[in-house]
Design a protein around this motif. Structure first.
Motif, PDB file in Angstrom:
ATOM      1  N   PHE A  25      47.950   6.340  42.475  1.00 39.58           N
ATOM      2  CA  PHE A  25      48.619   6.168  41.219  1.00 39.58           C
ATOM      3  C   PHE A  25      50.197   5.759  41.669  1.00 39.58           C
ATOM      4  N   LEU A  26      50.656   6.473  42.793  1.00 35.75           N
ATOM      5  CA  LEU A  26      52.092   6.011  43.259  1.00 35.75           C
ATOM      6  C   LEU A  26      52.184   4.529  43.550  1.00 35.75           C
ATOM      7  N   LYS A  27      51.222   4.042  44.069  1.00 34.14           N
ATOM      8  CA  LYS A  27      51.102   2.621  44.845  1.00 34.14           C
ATOM      9  C   LYS A  27      51.155   1.599  43.278  1.00 34.14           C
ATOM     10  N   LEU A  28      50.400   2.239  42.258  1.00 36.79           N
ATOM     11  CA  LEU A  28      50.377   1.370  41.021  1.00 36.79           C
ATOM     12  C   LEU A  28      51.680   1.490  40.351  1.00 36.79           C
ATOM     13  N   ALA A  29      52.361   2.700  40.469  1.00 38.62           N
ATOM     14  CA  ALA A  29      53.778   3.013  39.880  1.00 38.62           C
ATOM     15  C   ALA A  29      54.610   1.842  40.488  1.00 38.62           C
TER      16      ALA A  29
END
Length: 114
Positions: A25-29
Motif C-alpha cells: 500500500f505504501l508503494k501504491l501511495a
C-alpha cells in the motif's frame, strides 16, 4: 518441532506478510501525485499498527534473535516476489546474487539465534 512451538514461527511469518502488505500500500501511495494525502498511505500505516499486536505475541514465545532471522528471511523473499510479480520490477544478475547472499547470511545467523 511441535505444533505449539511452530505457532509462534508461523505468527512471525504472518507478521512479515502483514508488513509486506503494508509495504504494498505504501508503494501504491508513492505512485500518487500526493502520496501523503493518499488512502493507500493510511492503509499501509494501519497494517503496520495492527501488526504490533502480533509482535507482542511473538515476543512472548521467541527470542528477539530468532524473530529477527525468521522475519528478515520472510520479508526478503516476500518483498522480492511482490516487486517482481505485482509491480513488474526486474532483477539483474547482481540483484539475484545479492538476494541469495542475504538469504545465506540470514541462514548462517539463524545458527546463533537458538
Amino acid at each position: 518441532m511441535s505444533a505449539a512451538a511452530l505457532l509462534p514461527v508461523l505468527a512471525v511469518l504472518a507478521l512479515a506478510g502483514i508488513t509486506v502488505a503494508g509495504d504494498y500500500f505504501l508503494k501504491l501511495a508513492s505512485l500518487e501525485d500526493r502520496p501523503f494525502c493518499s488512502l493507500w498511505l493510511a492503509a499501509g500505516a494501519l497494517l503496520y499498527a495492527v501488526s504490533a499486536f502480533g509482535w507482542v505475541y511473538a515476543m512472548q514465545h521467541l527470542k528477539l534473535a530468532a524473530i529477527g532471522v525468521i522475519y528478515a528471511l520472510g520479508t526478503i523473499l516476500m518483498l522480492t516476489a511482490l516487486g517482481v510479480l505485482v509491480f513488474g520490477e526486474t532483477l539483474n544478475t547482481r540483484e539475484v546474487a545479492g538476494i541469495g547472499l542475504a538469504v545465506l547470511a540470514i541462514l548462517l545467523l539463524a545458527r546463533f539465534a537458538g
